[in-house]
Design a protein around this motif. Structure first.
Motif, mmCIF file in Angstrom:
data_model
loop_
_atom_site.group_PDB
_atom_site.id
_atom_site.type_symbol
_atom_site.label_atom_id
_atom_site.label_comp_id
_atom_site.label_asym_id
_atom_site.label_seq_id
_atom_site.Cartn_x
_atom_site.Cartn_y
_atom_site.Cartn_z
ATOM 1 N N PRO A 1 0.419 -25.594 13.244
ATOM 2 C CA PRO A 1 0.395 -26.395 12.002
ATOM 3 C C PRO A 1 -0.463 -27.657 12.110
ATOM 4 O O PRO A 1 -0.847 -28.232 11.087
ATOM 5 N N ASP A 2 -0.764 -28.083 13.341
ATOM 6 C CA ASP A 2 -1.540 -29.306 13.528
ATOM 7 C C ASP A 2 -3.007 -29.026 13.863
ATOM 8 O O ASP A 2 -3.737 -29.929 14.290
ATOM 9 N N TYR A 3 -3.427 -27.776 13.674
ATOM 10 C CA TYR A 3 -4.790 -27.416 14.088
ATOM 11 C C TYR A 3 -5.846 -28.115 13.231
ATOM 12 O O TYR A 3 -5.764 -28.129 11.995
ATOM 13 N N ILE A 4 -6.829 -28.700 13.907
ATOM 14 C CA ILE A 4 -7.984 -29.307 13.240
ATOM 15 C C ILE A 4 -9.231 -28.674 13.853
ATOM 16 O O ILE A 4 -9.431 -28.751 15.068
ATOM 17 N N PRO A 5 -10.041 -28.026 13.048
ATOM 18 C CA PRO A 5 -11.242 -27.375 13.591
ATOM 19 C C PRO A 5 -12.108 -28.370 14.347
ATOM 20 O O PRO A 5 -12.344 -29.493 13.891
ATOM 21 N N ALA A 6 -12.556 -27.947 15.539
ATOM 22 C CA ALA A 6 -13.419 -28.810 16.350
ATOM 23 C C ALA A 6 -14.829 -28.807 15.787
ATOM 24 O O ALA A 6 -15.341 -27.775 15.337
ATOM 25 N N LYS A 7 -15.439 -29.949 15.810
ATOM 26 C CA LYS A 7 -16.823 -30.052 15.348
ATOM 27 C C LYS A 7 -17.760 -29.855 16.531
ATOM 28 O O LYS A 7 -17.479 -30.292 17.645
ATOM 29 N N PRO A 8 -18.883 -29.166 16.298
ATOM 30 C CA PRO A 8 -19.838 -28.975 17.390
ATOM 31 C C PRO A 8 -20.351 -30.313 17.897
ATOM 32 O O PRO A 8 -20.486 -31.267 17.129
ATOM 33 N N PRO A 9 -20.626 -30.415 19.199
ATOM 34 C CA PRO A 9 -21.098 -31.690 19.746
ATOM 35 C C PRO A 9 -22.446 -32.084 19.148
ATOM 36 O O PRO A 9 -23.338 -31.246 18.997
ATOM 37 N N VAL A 10 -22.549 -33.337 18.788
ATOM 38 C CA VAL A 10 -23.799 -33.863 18.234
ATOM 39 C C VAL A 10 -24.264 -35.012 19.110
ATOM 40 O O VAL A 10 -23.479 -35.913 19.445
ATOM 41 N N LEU A 11 -25.505 -34.958 19.520
ATOM 42 C CA LEU A 11 -26.049 -36.009 20.357
ATOM 43 C C LEU A 11 -26.468 -37.189 19.484
ATOM 44 O O LEU A 11 -27.344 -37.055 18.635
#
Length: 616
Positions: free
Chosen positions: A94-104
Motif C-alpha cells: 500500500p505504500d509503494y511509490i514508483p522509483a524514478k530513473p536516476p538523473v545526473l
C-alpha cells in the motif's frame, strides 16, 4: 497451457482454512491473468490463457484468505510453479511509490570526475594486468554526457594494459543500451557483430543490438585477455554483457553462476487494489545460442567462489602468458625427437600457426591446455602417443620375498586347458632391470606351470604394454637356442642410433621351443610393449594372432619437462624396423583371424583342439 491458472486456483482453495466472505475484489485473479497475457515477454507460453481467465474469474473462493500479504504469497507460489518462472511476483504494497530513473544533475567537470572515480574502482596489477570494477552499467544517454570524462579518467588507463579483469560481481543494475558500448570496446570496428535481440512485449517491438563502428577513445581490441568476474549477485544488464562476451569467445567468465535476472521487470498495479504484479516484459535472445541468460543465469567458464574469483583470474592470465613459450617448446621437441622425422618436420611452424590464430586464447586451466594440446598433436601428427602428460614414476621393487611371490601370482594367470593347452595371461610388461632379479620367482611360480604343455594361448587382450627392454628375453623362450635370431631393429631418433634386438642364448628355466603351436589373443586395448611382442611373433611366423586389431600405441615414450610443475610432453622416440612393411606404431597390428575380443579365447581353443586332435 490451456489450464495454466487452474493449478493456481486449486492451490489457493486448498490453502483456505476458514470459509469466509471475500475480502478482496473478485476480479483480482482475472486482473493478474490479463496483465500477464498482455505483458509477459514470452507470448509463446500463453496459449489457451483466455479459457483459464474465464475459469478463474468465476471462482470467488480463491480470494477467501483474509491477510493480503499471505494471499500475495500464496498467489506468487502458485503462479511461479505453474509458469516455472521465479521472476513472477504478486505483492501487497500500500505504500509503494514508483522509483524514478536516476538523473545526473548538471555538475561542473571536477565534481563529475570525483563521482566517476568514487563509483569505479581501477587498478593496474602486477605484470601490467588491468582491474576494473563497475557496479552499474550506464546507458547510451549517460554515456553521451560523461563519455569524454570516462575515457580520459578511466579508459585511457585501461587501454595500455596487457590483460583486463572486468569485475561484475557487484553489478546488479544498468541500461541495455550500454551493452553495445562495452562489447564494441573489446572487438574490432569491422565486421559488425550482432550482439543481442531484445523483444519488448507491451510495445510488440524487436530491437537488434549491434557493435559500433565509432567509439570515443581507443578499442581494447580482441586479442588481449579479458576475464569477467561474476557472482550470484551479478544481475540484469551485467548478465547480458557476460553472456554476450562469453558466447563471442571474447571473455572468460570466472566466479559464480549469475542471478538469472531480467532485461526489464515492470511492477504493475492490479486494478484499484494495493496489489502489484512484477512481470518481466522484455526478453533477451542471443543470436549465437538462440537462448537467454534470463532465469537460468550465466554459467562461468571457471566456477569458483566469488571471493576467490580475482585470484583465479590472475592465475589464468599468468598461465596464458606462458602458453606461447610452451607451444614453441612443444614444436621444437617434436621436430628434434619424434621417432618419425618426416612426420614431425614442421611441428613448430604448424603449432605456432594455431597460436597466432587464437586457437589457445581461451585456455583457462593447465588441465584444459593439456587436453587441447594432446588433441591437436594427435590430429596433426596422427599419433595418440604424442601427448601432454604427467611423468610416471617406476614402482619400487625392493619387496620382501613373500610379498614378491604374491605380487607375481596376482599379476599372472595360468591354466592348463583341455588337450594339454597352456594358458598364460598377464596385463603388463616389466622393465628388464626390474624383471631380471625376480626371473627365478617368475619361472617357479608362473612359467613352470605351462612350459610342458603341447600348445599355448598367450592372452594379451588386456595388456597395456610397458617397457620393451624385456621383450627379447620373453621372445627367446619361444625359439630354439642353437643360434641367435634377429627379432627387430629399433631406430631411436634423439641419438640417431639403430639397435638390433636378438634372442638370448642364456635363459632362466626351460625354453618352450619353436615347434609347438602358439596363439596370441589381442584386442583394441593391447598396446605398447605388448604390440612389439605381437609384431615380432607375427613377423617371424611364430604365432597365430586371434582377436582384434591392436591399439596402435608406441614404444615406451620419453617425457620432456615443459613448464613449472608436472607438465610433460610424451614423445615416442623409437620405432620398429619399417624396411619390410609399415610401422605398427599408430596403426596397430591386424590379427590373422579377426574376431571380437570376448570371442577370441573360444576361437583359439577350437583351433588348437582341432590341430592337436589331428596330430594324434
Amino acid at each position: 497451457m490451456a489450464k495454466m491458472l487452474l493449478p493456481l486456483a486449486l492451490l489457493v482453495i486448498l490453502s483456505n482454512v476458514l470459509a469466509v466472505h471475500c475480502s478482496f475484489p473478485p476480479t483480482l485473479v482475472s486482473d493478474i491473468a490479463k496483465i500477464f497475457m498482455d505483458n509477459y515477454c514470452y507470448p509463446k507460453k500463453l496459449g489457451g490463457l483466455k479459457e483459464a481467465i474465464e475459469a478463474a474469474s468465476n471462482n470467488t473462493e480463491i480470494l477467501s484468505i483474509q491477510d493480503p500479504r499471505t494471499l500475495a504469497s500464496v498467489l506468487t507460489t502458485g503462479l511461479q510453479k505453474t509458469i516455472n518462472d521465479p521472476r513472477l511476483v504478486i505483492s501487497y504494497d500500500p505504500d509503494y511509490i514508483p522509483a524514478k530513473p536516476p538523473v545526473l544533475p548538471p555538475l561542473p567537470p571536477e565534481q563529475l570526475i570525483t563521482i566517476i572515480k568514487s563509483s569505479i574502482k581501477l587498478e593496474v596489477l602486477e605484470n601490467n594486468v588491468g582491474y576494473l570494477r563497475i557496479d552499474r552499467i550506464i546507458g547510451e544517454e549517460m554515456a553521451e554526457k560523461i563519455g569524454p570524462l570516462l575515457v580520459e579518467n578511466v579508459w585511457n588507463k585501461i587501454v595500455p594494459t596487457s590483460a583486463l579483469i572486468f569485475d561484475l560481481r557487484y553489478t546488479a543494475s544498468g541500461e541495455m543500451s550500454g551493452v553495445p558500448y562495452i562489447v564494441s570496446y573489446f572487438s574490432e570496428a569491422e565486421p559488425l557483430i550482432h550482439i543481442d535481440t531484445i523483444y519488448d512485449r507491451p510495445l510488440d517491438t524487436t530491437t537488434e543490438l549491434w557493435s559500433m563502428t565509432t567509439l570515443l577513445g581507443e578499442r581494447y581490441g580482441k586479442s588481449k585477455d579479458l576475464i569477467i568476474l561474476t557472482s550470484k549477485n551479478t544481475k540484469g544488464v551485467a548478465e547480458a554483457v557476460s553472456y554476450a562476451l562469453k558466447n563471442l569467445k571474447r571473455a572468460t567468465i570466472v566466479g559464480e553462476k549469475t542471478a538469472g535476472g531480467s532485461v526489464k521487470i515492470d511492477k504493475l498495479k492490479l486494478g484499484d487494489t494495493d496489489f502489484y504484479f512484477d512481470v518481466p516484459t522484455v526478453s533477451s535472445t542471443s543470436p549465437i545460442t538462440g537462448q537467454s541468460w534470463e532465469i537460468n543465469g550465466v554459467t562461468p567458464c571457471i566456477e569458483v567462489d566469488a571471493e576467490d574469483a580475482l585470484d583465479a583470474a590472475v592465475a589464468i592470465i599468468n598461465l596464458r602468458a606462458k602458453i606461447p613459450a610452451i607451444i614453441q617448446a612443444v614444436g621444437v621437441l617434436v621436430e628434434d625427437n619424434y621417432a618419425f622425422a618426416d612426420t614431425g618436420a614442421n611441428a613448430s611452424e604448424t603449432l605456432l600457426g594455431l597460436l597466432e590464430k587464437g586457437h589457445y586464447s581461451m585456455i583457462a586451466s593447465q588441465e584444459e591446455l593439456e587436453t587441447q594440446l594432446s588433441s591437436d598433436l594427435k590430429e596433426l601428427f596422427g599419433d595418440k602417443c604424442l601427448a601432454i602428460t604427467h611423468k610416471p614414476g617406476k614402482p619400487p621393487m625392493n619387496l620382501p620375498p613373500e610379498m614378491l611371490v604374491e605380487m607375481i601370482k596376482s599379476s599372472f594367470h595360468t591354466d592348463v586347458l583341455e588337450n594339454n593347452i597352456g594358458y598364460l595371461c598377464f596385463d603388463a610388461f616389466g622393465d628388464y632391470e626390474q624383471v631380471a632379479p625376480i626371473a627365478k620367482v617368475v619361472v617357479e611360480n608362473v612359467w613352470n606351470k605351462v612350459v610342458d604343455t603341447d600348445a599355448m594361448i598367450i592372452d594379451l587382450r588386456n595388456n597395456l604394454g610397458g617397457s620393451t627392454s624385456a621383450i627379447s628375453g620373453f621372445c627367446s623362450y619361444f625359439f630354439d637356442g642353437e643360434k641367435p635370431l634377429l627379432l627387430d631393429t629399433l631406430y631411436t631418433r634423439p641419438t640417431e642410433t639403430t639397435t638390433e634386438m636378438w634372442t638370448l642364448a642364456q635363459l632362466t628355466g626351460k625354453r618352450y621351443g619353436q615347434k609347438k603351436s602358439i596363439i596370441i589373443l589381442t584386442s583394441g586395448a593391447t598396446a605398447s610393449a605388448a604390440e612389439e611382442f605381437v609384431y615380432i611373433m607375427k613377423k617371424l611366423g611364430r604365432a597365430m594372432i586371434v582377436g582384434e586389431t591392436t591399439n596402435g600405441g608406441c614404444h615406451p615414450p620419453e617425457h620432456f619437462h615443459l613448464a613449472d610443475g608436472n607438465m610433460y610432453l610424451s614423445i615416442p622416440v623409437t620405432h620398429s624396423d619399417t624396411t619390410h612393411g609399415p610401422a605398427w606404431e599408430g596403426a596397430g597390428i591386424s590379427p590373422h583371424i579377426p574376431v571380437p575380443a570376448d570371442a577370441a579365447l573360444d576361437t583359439a581353443r577350437e583351433i588348437l583342439n582341432k590341430h592337436l586332435r589331428g596330430q594324434k
